[in-house]
Design a protein around this motif. Sequence first.
Motif, PDB file in Angstrom:
ATOM      1  N   GLU A  76     -51.845  60.442  85.091  1.00  0.00           N
ATOM      2  CA  GLU A  76     -52.078  59.135  85.710  1.00  0.00           C
ATOM      3  C   GLU A  76     -53.092  59.321  86.839  1.00  0.00           C
ATOM      4  OE1 GLU A  76     -49.222  57.164  88.691  1.00  0.00           O
ATOM      5  OE2 GLU A  76     -48.701  56.305  86.734  1.00  0.00           O
ATOM      6  N   ASP A  77     -54.211  58.643  86.743  1.00  0.00           N
ATOM      7  CA  ASP A  77     -55.244  58.696  87.785  1.00  0.00           C
ATOM      8  C   ASP A  77     -55.629  60.128  88.163  1.00  0.00           C
ATOM      9  OD1 ASP A  77     -55.186  55.885  87.899  1.00  0.00           O
ATOM     10  OD2 ASP A  77     -53.576  55.921  89.389  1.00  0.00           O
ATOM     11  N   GLY A  78     -55.793  60.988  87.154  1.00  0.00           N
ATOM     12  CA  GLY A  78     -56.207  62.372  87.410  1.00  0.00           C
ATOM     13  C   GLY A  78     -55.106  63.299  87.870  1.00  0.00           C
ATOM     14  N   CYS A  79     -53.868  62.811  87.892  1.00  0.00           N
ATOM     15  CA  CYS A  79     -52.724  63.641  88.284  1.00  0.00           C
ATOM     16  C   CYS A  79     -51.871  63.964  87.066  1.00  0.00           C
ATOM     17  CB  CYS A  79     -51.817  62.909  89.277  1.00  0.00           C
ATOM     18  SG  CYS A  79     -52.488  62.701  90.913  1.00  0.00           S
ATOM     19  N   ARG A  80     -51.446  65.204  86.961  1.00  0.00           N
ATOM     20  CA  ARG A  80     -50.461  65.574  85.943  1.00  0.00           C
ATOM     21  C   ARG A  80     -49.108  65.088  86.449  1.00  0.00           C
ATOM     22  NH1 ARG A  80     -47.679  71.096  84.566  1.00  0.00           N
ATOM     23  NH2 ARG A  80     -47.020  70.678  82.441  1.00  0.00           N
ATOM     24  N   LEU A  81     -48.362  64.391  85.603  1.00  0.00           N
ATOM     25  CA  LEU A  81     -47.058  63.863  86.001  1.00  0.00           C
ATOM     26  C   LEU A  81     -45.981  64.908  85.755  1.00  0.00           C
ATOM     27  CD1 LEU A  81     -47.318  60.170  84.753  1.00  0.00           C
ATOM     28  CD2 LEU A  81     -47.908  61.136  86.985  1.00  0.00           C
ATOM     29  N   ILE A  82     -45.184  65.144  86.770  1.00  0.00           N
ATOM     30  CA  ILE A  82     -44.151  66.166  86.781  1.00  0.00           C
ATOM     31  C   ILE A  82     -42.805  65.478  87.001  1.00  0.00           C
ATOM     32  CG2 ILE A  82     -43.312  68.213  88.052  1.00  0.00           C
ATOM     33  CD1 ILE A  82     -46.001  68.746  86.721  1.00  0.00           C
ATOM     34  N   ALA A  83     -41.756  66.018  86.399  1.00  0.00           N
ATOM     35  CA  ALA A  83     -40.398  65.536  86.641  1.00  0.00           C
ATOM     36  C   ALA A  83     -39.557  66.731  87.063  1.00  0.00           C
ATOM     37  CB  ALA A  83     -39.815  64.897  85.386  1.00  0.00           C
ATOM     38  N   GLY A  84     -38.722  66.522  88.061  1.00  0.00           N
ATOM     39  CA  GLY A  84     -37.885  67.618  88.525  1.00  0.00           C
ATOM     40  C   GLY A  84     -36.633  67.113  89.191  1.00  0.00           C
ATOM     41  N   CYS A  85     -35.791  68.057  89.578  1.00  0.00           N
ATOM     42  CA  CYS A  85     -34.538  67.677  90.216  1.00  0.00           C
ATOM     43  C   CYS A  85     -34.099  68.744  91.213  1.00  0.00           C
ATOM     44  CB  CYS A  85     -33.458  67.435  89.179  1.00  0.00           C
ATOM     45  SG  CYS A  85     -33.050  68.881  88.219  1.00  0.00           S
ATOM     46  N   ILE A  86     -33.210  68.318  92.074  1.00  0.00           N
ATOM     47  CA  ILE A  86     -32.548  69.225  93.006  1.00  0.00           C
ATOM     48  C   ILE A  86     -31.087  69.269  92.563  1.00  0.00           C
ATOM     49  CG2 ILE A  86     -31.908  69.646  95.407  1.00  0.00           C
ATOM     50  CD1 ILE A  86     -34.506  68.190  96.211  1.00  0.00           C
ATOM     51  N   PRO A  87     -30.727  70.303  91.791  1.00  0.00           N
ATOM     52  CA  PRO A  87     -29.341  70.416  91.330  1.00  0.00           C
ATOM     53  C   PRO A  87     -28.417  70.725  92.519  1.00  0.00           C
ATOM     54  CG  PRO A  87     -30.826  71.799  90.030  1.00  0.00           C
ATOM     55  CD  PRO A  87     -31.569  71.355  91.247  1.00  0.00           C
TER      56      PRO A  87
END
Length: 176
Positions: free
Chosen positions: A16-27
């Motif tokens: 999106e708009d030159g950014c790689r989209l990342i998903a993460g969490c704090i377990p």
Amino acid sequence: MSELVARTGRHQQRYEDGCRLIAGCIPFRYKKSFDAVSGKPVKAIEVLMINSQSGPGLLFPKGGWENDETVEEAALREALEEAGVRGELKDFLGYYYFRSKSLQDEFSPEGLCKAAMFPLLVTEELCSWPEQSTRRRSWVTIPEAAEQCRHPWMEEALVEGFSKWHAKQMNYVDED
């Protein structure tokens, strides 16, 4: 050996708009403890971190958000693949921006990344998971996590996002 397999490659990666989209969490989990002064039982919180494959310090599970999944599904997948945990995602903490030299590609030549982070209440720790041969899990306190965090943006997600979210949750519990 795990029958689960980690996804690899970037052919379905979202940008999106030159950014790689990342998903993460704090377990996180609650551990029974005792107050040092009163001796009364208290619920202490611990967060789960994993070792980095590229140097010192610890990380929270995160990775590319792909076209065939929601951001929540991606965060859950990363927790399973990298840390071998399952659980219940809680409220969205926010987006955290960072630059990665290793994630530069034709869609993000500058390696810009936008990470969506969530708290994950861990309900199951697997004995076998896809990245167990390269990842080590560590349950640590929030101050320990902040000190050992490899990336400033992850420390910000922990301190500014997760800790404030958790304090708000505890206030709701106290008011009941």
